[in-house]
Design a protein around this motif. Structure first.
Motif, PDB file in Angstrom:
ATOM      1  N   VAL A 598     109.927  40.919  34.898  1.00  8.90           N
ATOM      2  CA  VAL A 598     111.343  41.016  35.267  1.00  8.90           C
ATOM      3  C   VAL A 598     111.939  39.623  35.124  1.00  8.90           C
ATOM      4  O   VAL A 598     111.432  38.663  35.731  1.00  8.90           O
ATOM      5  CB  VAL A 598     111.514  41.532  36.704  1.00  8.90           C
ATOM      6  N   THR A 599     113.002  39.489  34.311  1.00  9.43           N
ATOM      7  CA  THR A 599     113.540  38.189  33.930  1.00  9.43           C
ATOM      8  C   THR A 599     115.041  38.129  34.186  1.00  9.43           C
ATOM      9  O   THR A 599     115.755  39.112  33.970  1.00  9.43           O
ATOM     10  CB  THR A 599     113.269  37.923  32.437  1.00  9.43           C
ATOM     11  N   ASN A 600     115.504  36.945  34.640  1.00  6.14           N
ATOM     12  CA  ASN A 600     116.942  36.699  34.716  1.00  6.14           C
ATOM     13  C   ASN A 600     117.255  35.330  34.148  1.00  6.14           C
ATOM     14  O   ASN A 600     116.360  34.538  33.829  1.00  6.14           O
ATOM     15  CB  ASN A 600     117.442  36.817  36.159  1.00  6.14           C
ATOM     16  N   GLU A 601     118.541  35.058  33.984  1.00  9.04           N
ATOM     17  CA  GLU A 601     119.009  33.732  33.605  1.00  9.04           C
ATOM     18  C   GLU A 601     119.651  33.117  34.831  1.00  9.04           C
ATOM     19  O   GLU A 601     120.599  33.683  35.388  1.00  9.04           O
ATOM     20  CB  GLU A 601     120.008  33.826  32.456  1.00  9.04           C
ATOM     21  N   GLY A 602     119.158  31.964  35.266  1.00 13.71           N
ATOM     22  CA  GLY A 602     119.674  31.369  36.485  1.00 13.71           C
ATOM     23  C   GLY A 602     118.904  30.121  36.853  1.00 13.71           C
ATOM     24  O   GLY A 602     118.278  29.476  35.994  1.00 13.71           O
ATOM     25  N   VAL A 604     116.120  27.494  37.947  1.00 10.64           N
ATOM     26  CA  VAL A 604     114.682  27.410  37.663  1.00 10.64           C
ATOM     27  C   VAL A 604     113.950  27.030  38.948  1.00 10.64           C
ATOM     28  O   VAL A 604     114.354  26.103  39.659  1.00 10.64           O
ATOM     29  CB  VAL A 604     114.395  26.375  36.568  1.00 10.64           C
ATOM     30  N   ILE A 605     112.895  27.775  39.271  1.00  9.17           N
ATOM     31  CA  ILE A 605     112.100  27.489  40.475  1.00  9.17           C
ATOM     32  C   ILE A 605     111.145  26.344  40.171  1.00  9.17           C
ATOM     33  O   ILE A 605     110.387  26.396  39.187  1.00  9.17           O
ATOM     34  CB  ILE A 605     111.322  28.736  40.913  1.00  9.17           C
ATOM     35  N   TYR A 651     108.579  29.885  31.327  1.00  8.30           N
ATOM     36  CA  TYR A 651     109.972  30.314  31.112  1.00  8.30           C
ATOM     37  C   TYR A 651     110.897  29.363  31.869  1.00  8.30           C
ATOM     38  O   TYR A 651     110.752  29.174  33.085  1.00  8.30           O
ATOM     39  CB  TYR A 651     110.158  31.754  31.605  1.00  8.30           C
ATOM     40  N   THR A 652     111.849  28.746  31.160  1.00  7.82           N
ATOM     41  CA  THR A 652     112.674  27.682  31.758  1.00  7.82           C
ATOM     42  C   THR A 652     114.161  27.987  31.753  1.00  7.82           C
ATOM     43  O   THR A 652     114.970  27.090  32.020  1.00  7.82           O
ATOM     44  CB  THR A 652     112.422  26.363  31.005  1.00  7.82           C
ATOM     45  N   VAL A 658     105.871  38.233  36.637  1.00  5.03           N
ATOM     46  CA  VAL A 658     105.025  39.101  35.815  1.00  5.03           C
ATOM     47  C   VAL A 658     104.008  39.811  36.698  1.00  5.03           C
ATOM     48  O   VAL A 658     103.323  39.177  37.513  1.00  5.03           O
ATOM     49  CB  VAL A 658     104.295  38.298  34.729  1.00  5.03           C
ATOM     50  N   VAL A 659     103.937  41.168  36.548  1.00  7.73           N
ATOM     51  CA  VAL A 659     102.919  41.986  37.211  1.00  7.73           C
ATOM     52  C   VAL A 659     101.829  42.273  36.186  1.00  7.73           C
ATOM     53  O   VAL A 659     102.097  42.912  35.159  1.00  7.73           O
ATOM     54  CB  VAL A 659     103.516  43.304  37.741  1.00  7.73           C
ATOM     55  N   THR A 660     100.612  41.810  36.416  1.00  5.23           N
ATOM     56  CA  THR A 660      99.511  41.995  35.467  1.00  5.23           C
ATOM     57  C   THR A 660      98.415  42.863  36.072  1.00  5.23           C
ATOM     58  O   THR A 660      98.363  43.079  37.275  1.00  5.23           O
ATOM     59  CB  THR A 660      98.918  40.628  35.069  1.00  5.23           C
TER      60      THR A 660
END
Length: 662
Positions: A598-602, A604-605, A651-652, A658-660
């Motif tokens: 699940v990805t968003n643009e915002g 960065v942690i 991812y930056t 990610v669920v693996t």
């Protein structure tokens, strides 16, 4: 699509194929045709007149088999038009007539009538019971038509909850009866409806082809009793929603038409019209019940008038006082029973909580008791949480508007749900605090603030709208409604997550007994997720997107908890997104397992916080006042299912979780 109560055309006047004597006369055939036409017309007066004319004719000839089956047609007509009191009265009259004339071999007719009555009242288990009784009472050698109709009706009862058994019941119908196009088209139409409920497209189109062939080529022998419902199913199979609605409009029974429209609107995803249709359905049900009550009261008045003609006024008063006294006593007894039940239930809940505290200090068995207690709380909270989520979903749509006079009831629903959650907040927080990990006093205060602040705001805002009685200016009302929407979603989501964390915080393995296509499941979860406006920017326009490199035929074994896990990740992505899209992706991994991201643009942690964010109550910003339990819950659920959840540090452009191991 929910299965509707299906109309059954009861073959009352057909003779068995092997019974050659006493062939119907031209006069009888004309009466049968006229009765069928009035039945299809929907005119009560015309049907009743044709029905009693034919009944008188059959009684004069003492053809009792046709006589009782024709009488049963009256019961079916009343049930199909939701006149349940009339139908019940007719069943009693049939039974009394059979007993009076010592024709007990036809008592199966009464059982058939009761089966249709309970099916019409959405009580299929009772319907099944009486249709099976009817089958035991039929002489199959003399009454093949009755056997045929009993099996067909039994299939109707089974289709509500056991469609596969219903289809098997239809398979056992006598094949010689299906040589008649009238019988065959009726059965094929019903097969289409059951196949649609089972989601079996191949079977549906196979039965529909035969059904439509009889309709086109043998219109005079075509059974049109369930035509509209079959055509609605056919239109939905083709995603032709407008044609489906047109077939709904052609039904002359408003309640059945409305139930079909709700199914169409839900398939379309038009929740606003589905909501309106549900309200219309409720009003129609209320009108039917009120009409039945009025008819029942009219019958009671008539009985009292007859009694007055036979007894003096003093005797009537005595009887009325006895009846009123018995009714009052019954009501008082019912109220006392309800109070005792509630008292015992609340006492049991308190005892369970006390046992949970004691068992936790002693041994591992205490955790089993605690989870049972939390499950009880979860059941109690399920309804108010769903109410708040439902209204948050509806009010999140700016185009959905309530009339001023509708507002008090809707916001009272929200107020009742919020107060239900408030009343159970203590055991909710305590159950979480007493889990295997436990929480500190400071964390418990954080938990309280994150739950109580939006809950109190929600209650106060709802009360303001209710007290405004529709007089609040539109701009102010829309602002208040937006606040209700935001807080309702926050309270429902936070409470639900807290309960799940308490239930699965001990990492006990959860069985994966649910087999489903990976892409199908991911799409379904994403499509059912509602994006909510940001607390900072309520005018942002967010969207969801799905990508996959996995074949559609890939199946995985999992649990419904995976939906809660992914919803936690979607909530987090939605909350912190500054871009326009939240992306869910499915991937095939090198070790033979699959993963979902699940990805968003915002924002960065930071790498230093990559693991800390999975600890309960961690807030990276001092201005944040959320519960801070979504990501920790996602990891606990993943551990319970044997998966892993992590932050993708490569991812930056925002955040990707990610669920693996799926």
């Amino acid at each position: 699509m929910a299965l509707l109560v299906v109309s059954v055309t009861f073959a009352a006047q057909q003779k068995p194929a092997d019974q050659k004597k006493q062939q119907p006369s031209e006069q009888e055939q004309a009466m049968v045709q006229h009765l069928y036409e009035t039945q299809m017309s929907g005119s009560d007066s015309a049907f009743y007149e044709a029905h009693w004319t034919f009944m008188d004719y059959l009684e004069s000839r003492q053809e009792w088999d046709k006589y009782y089956r024709t009488w049963l047609n009256r019961v079916i007509y009343e049930v199909n038009h939701k006149h349940f009191h009339r139908a019940f009265t007719e069943i009693h009259l049939i039974t009394d007539h059979i007993k009076e004339h010592h024709l007990e071999q036809y008592l199966y007719i009464s059982n058939m009538g009761l089966g249709f009555f309970y099916n019409g009242r959405n009580q299929p288990e009772m319907g099944e019971k009486y249709f099976r009784r009817a089958l035991h009472g039929i002489d199959a050698g003399r009454e093949p038509v009755a056997v045929f109709n009993a099996y067909l009706s039994l299939a109707q009862s089974l289709s509500f909850k056991h469609p596969a058994e219903a289809m098997a019941c239809l398979d056992s119908l006598p094949q010689q009866m299906l040589a008649n196009p009238m019988y065959e088209s009726g059965v094929l139409g019903y097969r289409c409806i059951i196949a649609n409920k089972m989601g079996d497209r191949e079977a549906f189109y196979r039965y529909y082809a035969k059904y439509d062939s009889i309709r086109q080529n043998l219109p005079a022998q075509f059974n049109a009793a369930n035509l509209q419902q079959v055509m609605v199913c056919h239109s939905l199979m083709q995603n032709d929603y407008q044609q489906a609605l047109a077939w709904c409009d052609s039904l002359d029974v408003p309640l059945t038409a409305t139930e079909l429209r709700i199914n169409v609107y839900e398939k379309m995803g038009d929740w606003q019209r589905a909501f309106r249709a549900s309200e219309l359905k409720d009003s129609l049900v209320f009108a039917d019940e009120r009409k039945d009550l009025e008819m029942h009261m009219a019958d009671m008045t008539h009985d009292i008038d007859l009694l007055q003609a036979e007894q003096d006024k003093a005797e009537i008063r005595r009887v009325q006082l006895i009846i009123v006294g018995l009714m009052a006593a019954a009501i008082i007894a019912l109220l006392i029973g309800m109070l005792v039940y509630r008292h015992k239930k609340n006492r049991r809940l308190k005892e369970q909580f006390l046992q949970l505290q004691e068992a936790r200090r002693s041994n591992e068995a205490g955790q089993t008791i605690r989870r049972a207690f939390v499950s009880t709380i979860q059941q109690k909270l399920e309804s108010p949480i769903n109410v708040l989520r439902g209204y948050a979903r509806i009010f999140n749509n700016p185009g959905f508007l309530l009339k001023p006079e509708e507002r008090p009831k809707r916001y009272n629903d929200i107020l009742d749900a919020a107060r239900s959650i408030e009343s159970l907040m203590d055991p909710v927080v305590d159950s979480f605090a007493q889990g295997t990990t436990g929480i500190t006093k400071e964390e418990k205060i954080i938990c309280w603030e994150a739950l109580r602040t939006p809950l109190i705001t929600l209650i106060n805002t709802a009360e303001i709208i209710i007290d405004g009685n529709g007089q609040i200016p539109k701009d102010e009302y829309m602002q208040l409604r937006a606040d209700v929407c935001h807080n309702a979603y926050h309270v429902a989501t936070s409470t639900h997550q807290l309960i799940l964390f308490s239930l699965y915080g001990d990492d006990i393995p959860t069985p994966k007994q649910y087999r489903i296509g990976l892409n199908e499941m991911a799409r379904s979860i994403l499509n059912s997720y509602d994006l909510h406006p940001s607390a900072i920017d309520k005018n942002r326009n967010m969207a969801t997107e799905f990508k996959t490199d996995v074949a559609d035929d890939v199946m995985v074994d999992t649990s419904p908890l995976l939906q809660d896990l992914l919803n936690c990740l979607l909530d987090n992505a939605d909350k912190y997104a500054t871009g326009s899209t939240v992306l869910m992706s499915c991937h095939a991994d090198a070790d033979g397992t699959y993963s979902i991201s699940v990805t968003n643009e915002g924002p960065v942690i930071p790498t230093a916080d990559a693991e800390r964010i999975f600890d309960p109550f961690v807030r990276l910003s001092p201005d944040e006042h959320s519960l801070g339990i979504g990501l920790p819950l996602a990891r606990r659920l993943a551990n319970s299912l044997g998966y892993n959840v992590s932050l993708d540090l490569e991812y930056t452009n925002g955040a990707r979780f990610v669920v693996t191991g799926i």
